[in-house]
Design a protein around this motif. Structure first.
Motif, mmCIF file in Angstrom:
data_model
loop_
_atom_site.group_PDB
_atom_site.id
_atom_site.type_symbol
_atom_site.label_atom_id
_atom_site.label_comp_id
_atom_site.label_asym_id
_atom_site.label_seq_id
_atom_site.Cartn_x
_atom_site.Cartn_y
_atom_site.Cartn_z
ATOM 1 N N ALA A 69 39.436 28.586 40.519
ATOM 2 C CA ALA A 69 38.237 28.944 40.796
ATOM 3 C C ALA A 69 37.849 30.057 39.860
ATOM 4 N N ILE A 70 38.900 31.290 39.623
ATOM 5 C CA ILE A 70 38.458 32.257 38.631
ATOM 6 C C ILE A 70 38.162 31.598 37.380
ATOM 7 N N ALA A 71 39.178 30.586 36.976
ATOM 8 C CA ALA A 71 39.068 30.318 35.498
ATOM 9 C C ALA A 71 37.861 29.667 35.372
ATOM 10 N N ALA A 72 37.315 28.655 36.434
ATOM 11 C CA ALA A 72 36.046 28.118 36.289
ATOM 12 C C ALA A 72 34.781 28.816 36.312
ATOM 13 N N GLY A 73 34.798 30.339 36.790
ATOM 14 C CA GLY A 73 33.894 31.234 36.947
ATOM 15 C C GLY A 73 33.147 30.868 38.434
ATOM 16 N N GLU A 74 33.951 30.541 39.027
ATOM 17 C CA GLU A 74 33.358 30.110 40.579
ATOM 18 C C GLU A 74 33.963 31.517 41.443
ATOM 19 N N ALA A 75 34.594 32.187 41.082
ATOM 20 C CA ALA A 75 35.303 33.157 42.069
ATOM 21 C C ALA A 75 35.383 34.549 41.245
ATOM 22 N N GLU A 76 35.171 35.621 41.860
ATOM 23 C CA GLU A 76 35.473 36.747 41.330
ATOM 24 C C GLU A 76 37.010 37.203 41.318
ATOM 25 N N ILE A 77 37.630 38.355 40.616
ATOM 26 C CA ILE A 77 38.906 38.488 40.501
ATOM 27 C C ILE A 77 39.038 39.714 41.650
ATOM 28 N N ASN A 78 38.435 39.941 42.646
ATOM 29 C CA ASN A 78 38.915 40.741 43.227
ATOM 30 C C ASN A 78 38.748 40.482 44.834
ATOM 31 N N GLN A 79 39.344 39.077 45.100
ATOM 32 C CA GLN A 79 38.977 38.607 46.459
ATOM 33 C C GLN A 79 40.551 38.422 46.943
ATOM 34 N N ALA A 86 46.270 46.821 41.574
ATOM 35 C CA ALA A 86 46.950 46.287 40.395
ATOM 36 C C ALA A 86 46.590 44.743 39.962
ATOM 37 N N GLY A 87 46.575 43.952 41.219
ATOM 38 C CA GLY A 87 46.441 42.561 40.562
ATOM 39 C C GLY A 87 45.221 42.515 39.860
ATOM 40 N N ILE A 88 44.094 43.286 40.421
ATOM 41 C CA ILE A 88 42.827 43.227 40.077
ATOM 42 C C ILE A 88 42.642 43.569 38.661
ATOM 43 N N GLN A 89 43.524 44.714 38.338
ATOM 44 C CA GLN A 89 43.443 45.290 36.871
ATOM 45 C C GLN A 89 44.096 44.259 35.913
ATOM 46 N N ALA A 90 45.458 43.757 36.556
ATOM 47 C CA ALA A 90 45.845 42.755 35.728
ATOM 48 C C ALA A 90 45.202 41.634 35.483
ATOM 49 N N LEU A 94 43.731 40.218 31.545
ATOM 50 C CA LEU A 94 43.818 38.920 31.183
ATOM 51 C C LEU A 94 42.481 38.437 30.615
ATOM 52 N N LEU A 95 41.569 38.681 31.774
ATOM 53 C CA LEU A 95 40.289 37.823 31.160
ATOM 54 C C LEU A 95 39.290 38.711 30.525
ATOM 55 N N ASP A 96 39.819 39.873 30.129
ATOM 56 C CA ASP A 96 38.937 40.716 29.402
ATOM 57 C C ASP A 96 37.669 40.903 30.043
ATOM 58 N N VAL A 97 37.600 41.321 31.136
ATOM 59 C CA VAL A 97 36.378 41.693 31.817
ATOM 60 C C VAL A 97 36.627 42.856 32.579
ATOM 61 N N GLU A 98 35.415 43.645 33.226
ATOM 62 C CA GLU A 98 35.666 44.971 33.899
ATOM 63 C C GLU A 98 36.142 44.731 35.235
ATOM 64 N N PRO A 99 37.167 45.613 35.533
ATOM 65 C CA PRO A 99 37.562 45.410 36.961
ATOM 66 C C PRO A 99 36.783 45.682 38.014
ATOM 67 N N LEU A 100 36.884 45.006 39.087
ATOM 68 C CA LEU A 100 35.950 45.413 40.270
ATOM 69 C C LEU A 100 36.850 46.044 41.544
ATOM 70 N N PRO A 101 36.224 46.800 42.463
ATOM 71 C CA PRO A 101 36.776 47.236 43.448
ATOM 72 C C PRO A 101 37.225 45.917 44.399
ATOM 73 N N LEU A 102 38.226 46.076 45.218
ATOM 74 C CA LEU A 102 38.580 44.894 46.060
ATOM 75 C C LEU A 102 37.485 44.632 47.068
ATOM 76 N N ASP A 103 37.084 43.580 47.269
ATOM 77 C CA ASP A 103 35.906 43.126 48.105
ATOM 78 C C ASP A 103 36.473 42.952 49.681
ATOM 79 N N ALA A 104 36.080 44.025 50.251
ATOM 80 C CA ALA A 104 36.258 44.179 51.741
ATOM 81 C C ALA A 104 36.084 43.067 52.369
ATOM 82 N N GLU A 105 35.284 42.062 52.062
ATOM 83 C CA GLU A 105 35.033 41.102 52.992
ATOM 84 C C GLU A 105 36.160 40.127 53.039
ATOM 85 N N HIS A 106 37.337 40.175 52.020
ATOM 86 C CA HIS A 106 38.407 39.252 52.135
ATOM 87 C C HIS A 106 39.552 40.294 52.784
#
Length: 205
Positions: A69-79, A86-90, A94-106
């Protein structure tokens, strides 16, 4: 031969089906080889970063579907709470995008935990065995269950199905303090000290 086949309608039908099936089968086989597509390498790289807890907190049934889903652009990297910051930053690197804060909803990031079954309270219902996505729980119906700590990912999916609430999520042991080495066993208590093990002055004497 033609007259014989004409007298056998079932045989004629089978031969006709075989005559049609062989060329179509060959065509499909050629197409499968000619137009074969390899797996998306970026999905493999994303999946390699994810913690493989298979917990479903990201909203997908496992780490691989979330990676797709991340590769297809259907999900964010912070879920992914288990992966944490650390996982979000990695993933961002990898994807050359800005890191996001962890989504508290998940969920929230927490220390890694391991399931522990209070075995004297276990009724052997096997519900936790069925819920475990990585087969880290051993047990049979009406028999005591136990967790293979080294295989447990800490997803806590086994906790809710337990009808007697006998499963605890405990912090996983980490670091060298959690390692245990077998000490060498001496064949006999009467061990002779060789010269190189003795006190240098005694050895010289």
């Amino acid at each position: 031969m033609a007259e014989f086949i004409a007298q056998q309608p079932l045989l004629a039908a089978l031969l006709a089906l075989a005559g049609l099936g062989l060329p179509f089968g060959a065509l499909l086989g050629y197409a499968a080889v000619r137009f074969r597509t390899e797996g998306n390498p970026i999905v493999d790289q994303i999946n390699g970063i994810l913690p493989q807890t298979q917990c479903g907190q990201c909203g997908y049934p496992g780490c691989r579907p979330y990676a797709e889903a991340i590769a297809a652009g259907e999900a964010e990297i912070n879920q992914c709470p288990p992966g944490g910051e650390a996982g979000i930053q990695a993933l961002a690197d990898l994807l050359d995008v800005e890191p996001l804060p962890l989504d508290a909803e998940h969920g929230e990031e927490s220390e890694r935990k391991v399931a522990y079954i209070r075995e004297d309270e276990c009724i052997g219902c096997t519900k936790c065995v069925q819920a475990c996505p990585v087969d880290a729980i051993l047990g049979a119906a009406k028999q005591m269950h136990t967790v293979i700590a080294s295989e447990c990912t800490g997803c806590d999916l086994c906790v809710e199905p337990c009808p007697v609430d006998c499963i605890d999520m405990l912090p996983a042991a980490t670091g060298l303090g959690a390692w245990h080495w077998e000490l060498p066993q001496l064949a006999s208590r009467n061990v002779e000290i060789i010269a190189t093990d003795a006190n240098p002055k005694q050895a010289a004497a």
